[in-house]
Enzyme design. Structure first.
Site, PDB file in Angstrom:
ATOM      1  N   GLU A  87       0.808  -1.220   0.000  1.00 53.72           N
ATOM      2  CA  GLU A  87       0.000   0.000   0.000  1.00 53.72           C
ATOM      3  C   GLU A  87       0.839   1.268   0.000  1.00 53.72           C
ATOM      4  O   GLU A  87       0.422   2.285  -0.543  1.00 53.72           O
ATOM      5  CB  GLU A  87      -0.962   0.021   1.196  1.00 53.72           C
ATOM      6  CG  GLU A  87      -2.086  -1.015   1.127  1.00 53.72           C
ATOM      7  CD  GLU A  87      -1.706  -2.344   1.753  1.00 53.72           C
ATOM      8  OE1 GLU A  87      -0.498  -2.572   2.014  1.00 53.72           O
ATOM      9  OE2 GLU A  87      -2.610  -3.167   1.999  1.00 53.72           O
ATOM     10  N   PHE A  94     -11.146  -6.828  14.500  1.00 54.12           N
ATOM     11  CA  PHE A  94     -10.092  -7.338  13.631  1.00 54.12           C
ATOM     12  C   PHE A  94      -9.759  -6.306  12.547  1.00 54.12           C
ATOM     13  O   PHE A  94     -10.645  -5.768  11.900  1.00 54.12           O
ATOM     14  CB  PHE A  94     -10.533  -8.655  12.971  1.00 54.12           C
ATOM     15  CG  PHE A  94      -9.518  -9.176  11.984  1.00 54.12           C
ATOM     16  CD1 PHE A  94      -8.260  -9.604  12.412  1.00 54.12           C
ATOM     17  CD2 PHE A  94      -9.813  -9.228  10.623  1.00 54.12           C
ATOM     18  CE1 PHE A  94      -7.325 -10.066  11.503  1.00 54.12           C
ATOM     19  CE2 PHE A  94      -8.878  -9.690   9.713  1.00 54.12           C
ATOM     20  CZ  PHE A  94      -7.633 -10.104  10.156  1.00 54.12           C
ATOM     21  N   GLN A  95      -8.484  -6.021  12.380  1.00 54.79           N
ATOM     22  CA  GLN A  95      -7.974  -5.045  11.408  1.00 54.79           C
ATOM     23  C   GLN A  95      -8.563  -3.639  11.606  1.00 54.79           C
ATOM     24  O   GLN A  95      -8.707  -2.884  10.659  1.00 54.79           O
ATOM     25  CB  GLN A  95      -8.183  -5.526   9.968  1.00 54.79           C
ATOM     26  CG  GLN A  95      -7.256  -6.694   9.625  1.00 54.79           C
ATOM     27  CD  GLN A  95      -7.180  -6.996   8.142  1.00 54.79           C
ATOM     28  OE1 GLN A  95      -8.120  -6.757   7.390  1.00 54.79           O
ATOM     29  NE2 GLN A  95      -6.055  -7.554   7.707  1.00 54.79           N
ATOM     30  N   LYS A 105     -17.125  -0.346   6.647  1.00 57.20           N
ATOM     31  CA  LYS A 105     -17.666  -1.322   5.703  1.00 57.20           C
ATOM     32  C   LYS A 105     -19.170  -1.165   5.511  1.00 57.20           C
ATOM     33  O   LYS A 105     -19.676  -1.198   4.391  1.00 57.20           O
ATOM     34  CB  LYS A 105     -17.349  -2.748   6.189  1.00 57.20           C
ATOM     35  CG  LYS A 105     -17.783  -3.818   5.201  1.00 57.20           C
ATOM     36  CD  LYS A 105     -17.396  -5.223   5.682  1.00 57.20           C
ATOM     37  CE  LYS A 105     -17.720  -6.243   4.596  1.00 57.20           C
ATOM     38  NZ  LYS A 105     -17.388  -7.624   5.025  1.00 57.20           N
ATOM     39  N   MET A 128      24.677   8.551   1.039  1.00 57.31           N
ATOM     40  CA  MET A 128      24.618   9.854   1.700  1.00 57.31           C
ATOM     41  C   MET A 128      24.981   9.721   3.171  1.00 57.31           C
ATOM     42  O   MET A 128      25.691  10.562   3.726  1.00 57.31           O
ATOM     43  CB  MET A 128      23.228  10.481   1.530  1.00 57.31           C
ATOM     44  CG  MET A 128      23.152  11.925   1.993  1.00 57.31           C
ATOM     45  SD  MET A 128      24.276  13.019   1.103  1.00 57.31           S
ATOM     46  CE  MET A 128      23.219  13.625  -0.222  1.00 57.31           C
TER      47      MET A 128
END
Lengths: 160, 564
Positions: free
Chosen positions: B49, B111-112, B161, B467
């Site tokens: 993502e 959940f999640q 949802k 760097m």
């Protein structure tokens, strides 16, 4: 020069609005002496009073950063000379019923209220400027202050 | 009456979004199901993502429009965070849509579940948790509006949802307006007049032009101003492309690793006009010693930027295009021959330098510039190669430069290049990356292969986090702590993904490698095995005086210390 600045803001009530405001102060390292939010004359909006500690530069940056937040409608930087600033304090003085006369004298002198009393304690309610509250607290100190709850300042512009 | 999921798709179509970058998951199932009915919106399935956000970011930068990314709740949403923060720091218009658990489960550690609204408050321009489907059309319309107006930035819309499933007949608002939010318009005439006067009085003016020029679509106006008043143009890192590098008044980038002449010009100027920049610390160095001889003028549409880091004596706050439209006709035509020739002299005395006889990152980037004539879209990752690309790749057109400036996000370069290629498929797109950053997001090779994304990867492999190594060399007494970095066999890796691969480790093979890479129609990974220890110069150590530029020690010594 570091000093207290009182800022008011009108904000739109949304999920996360208060969080967003407080988060801005935290993220930019601006110290909040007090933060006060409540319903106002407009439905769906709240009016906030915030007191920040810092110099003029910080104050200007704070106002601009607040104005940038989407749910902030307007911001006002208040000067004490053109605003009413008030704070509510509840003070519990732990003094027995027989020894309360001098405490009542202080209460009367300040036009404070005593909404409740118990055998051990007297509960004092007082609204005033921050300086007046500090003065009351100093006057009560010799009698044994058990607990102090203060709302922080709410303020309103008086010059239009 | 239609579902929340359908409203999301309608919103995308209404906003003219043709491509979104996303990754499905449990709570966004209703949206992914609805998506099948909307072939006009292309969904690019990423492999992480974070890269969906970076692709949306790249897409936004090369179109000057809004990029859209999509993720599920919990880990899907938190994986977007780096990409959103990156867009916030660089003021990139982005709409991030996340799913969340059912509204009645929010706050119950379902959940999640994660508080993505709370998490992204400091890194979004604004964000929404929409718990009622009736609020969804307005929230989406506002999200696009806020993202792409005023000071642009990412806006997140979190949708539970059940809100995707719930139905409503509430329409999209015909116009979006919010109390307390207004798009900055023309700045006050008095501010413009003040600048006209300052320009007229100035003998040694410079303009530092930044991303605000690009965001406001003011490149042409900037050119008119520069030519009419004969003012050299310097760029911030993100401003590259807003003024053609091939123009005689272009001095390139200034700052920590800017070109010496550009940095010197600012230190010697009597008028420094920051146009669409935010005077960030990598540009100013120590602000107390920044532009010591100059009056500073700041053009910005965000009032909070004025006086934030430097104290200008004049400012122009408002829409930059409006500001320049009003400024250009008022400015007296002028020539600053002595000043411009002084600056040109510095340019020739302190050129960017590529030592011959070694195979360096600079050797490769100079060749890439020569090959593509500065006309490709270039996305960089973060580190030494980023600075060298900014120096050597002469971006000539607006919206062709993609680089993570504010956040400095390693892993950004490759996915943002993919996003750019989706936005402008007919143009040549190069991702310039190092071996460190590339290993952070190389899983998107699969995305590139699946969608046949013809993006060329210029991987400069020096076996170090270059760097950080450079700073350890210069400021930590050569004590290299965890900067040596191994790599997989990139040839095998490319094979495994089915990506065309070239490895080049000699200057002699450079031309042929670039030629073949450019000719191949499809993703190409070019690994350039370069000298391990090469430093970026010029350099101004962090937070110090820009007058003390450390020049390339390989340059002839006779030129040292001219600025004092």
């Amino acid at each position: 020069v570091n000093q207290h600045h009182t800022i008011t803001a009108l904000v739109q009530n949304e999920a996360g609005t208060i969080n967003r405001l407080v988060s801005m102060f935290r993220r930019r390292g601006i110290s909040l002496a007090s933060f006060n939010a409540g319903d106002c004359e407009q439905v769906g909006y709240s009016r906030l009073t915030m007191v920040v500690d810092g110099d003029e530069t910080l104050l200007h940056q704070t106002v601009k950063q607040l104005e940038k937040l989407i749910d902030v409608v307007e911001v006002d930087d208040l000067n004490d000379n053109h605003s009413v600033n008030r704070e509510l304090a509840l003070i519990r003085v732990d003094v027995g019923e027989d020894d309360r006369t001098p405490v009542y004298n202080v209460v009367n002198e300040f036009y404070a209220k005593t909404p409740r009393s118990t055998v051990r304690s007297l509960f004092i309610e007082y609204a005033g400027s921050t300086a007046e509250i500090e003065r009351l607290l100093r006057a009560l100190e010799p009698y044994g202050i058990g607990e102090i709850v203060r709302t922080g300042v709410v303020a309103m512009r008086t010059d239009g | 009456v239609r579902s929340g999921a359908r409203i999301v798709m309608e919103a995308l179509v209404r906003e003219g979004v043709d491509t979104i970058f996303g990754y499905p998951g449990g709570v966004v199932l209703p949206l992914y199901d609805e998506m099948l009915n909307w072939p006009q919106v292309k969904h690019v399935l990423v492999r992480h993502e974070q890269c969906a956000a970076h692709m949306a970011d790249g897409y936004a930068r090369v179109t000057n429009g809004v990029g859209v990314c999509l993720a599920t709740s919990g880990p899907g949403a938190t994986n977007l965070v780096t990409g959103i923060a990156n867009a916030m720091m660089d003021s990139i218009p982005m709409v991030a849509i996340t799913g969340n658990v059912n509204s009645w489960a929010i706050g119950k550690d379902a959940f999640q579940e994660t508080d993505i609204q709370g998490i992204t408050i400091p890194i979004t321009k604004h964000n929404y948790l929409v718990t009622n489907v009736e609020d969804l059309p307005a929230a989406l319309a506002e999200a696009f509006y806020l993202a792409n107006t005023g000071r642009k930035g990412p806006v997140l819309v979190d949708i539970p949802k059940d809100v995707f499933i719930a139905k409503t007949d509430v329409e999209f608002p015909t116009t979006v307006s919010r109390r307390g939010y207004s798009i900055p318009g023309a700045p006050p005439a008095a501010q413009i007049e003040e600048v006209v006067k300052l320009i007229a009085e100035s003998e040694r003016p410079v303009i530092i032009a930044g991303q605000g020029v690009l965001a406001s679509g003011s490149s042409e106006l900037l050119k008119e101003l520069a030519e009419k008043a004969h003012i050299p143009i310097i760029n911030s890192l993100l401003g590259l492309g807003c003024f053609p590098r091939s123009h005689e008044l272009s001095l390139g980038m200034m700052g920590m690793h800017g070109e010496a002449a550009a940095t010197m010009a600012v230190q010697e100027a009597d008028l420094v006009m920051g146009v669409g920049i935010r005077f960030d610390d990598r540009l100013t160095g120590d602000t107390k010693t920044f532009a010591p001889k100059a009056k500073i003028v700041h053009f910005d549409l965000d009032p909070s930027e004025v006086g934030k880091t430097v104290n200008p004596i004049a400012w122009v706050v408002g829409d930059l295009k409006e500001a320049l439209t009003s400024l250009v006709p008022q400015v007296e035509p002028k020539r600053h021959e002595a000043w411009v020739s002084q600056v040109k002299d510095w340019q020739s005395k302190y050129p960017l330098h590529v030592p011959e006889g070694k195979f360096l990152s600079r050797t490769v980037l100079r060749a890439l510039n020569d090959h593509t004539k500065g006309h490709a879209i270039v996305a960089t990752d973060v580190g030494q190669h980023q600075m060298w690309t900014a120096q050597f790749y002469k971006i000539d057109a607006p919206y062709n430069w993609i680089s993570s400036g504010g956040l400095g996000t390693m892993g950004f370069g490759f996915p943002s290049a993919i996003g750019a290629k989706f936005a402008r498929p007919d143009e040549e797109v190069w991702a310039v990356v190092g071996d460190g950053g590339f290993q952070m997001t190389l899983q998107e090779l699969q995305t590139a292969v699946e969608y046949g994304v013809n993006v060329k990867i210029c991987l400069l492999n020096n076996g170090y986090l270059g760097m950080v190594r450079q700073w350890q060399e210069l400021f930590y007494d050569n004590r290299y702590s965890h900067v040596a970095m191994g790599s997989p066999d990139y040839g095998k890796l490319a094979d495994a993904y089915g990506v065309k691969f070239f490895r080049c480790s000699r200057t002699e093979d450079l031309e042929e490698t670039l030629k073949q890479a450019r000719e191949h129609n499809g993703p190409v990974l070019c690994e350039f095995v370069v000298e391990m220890e090469e430093n970026v110069y010029p350099m101004v150590p962090a937070g110090t005086n820009n007058s003390n530029v450390i020049m390339d020690p390989d340059l002839p010594k006779t030129t040292a210390g001219a600025v004092k």
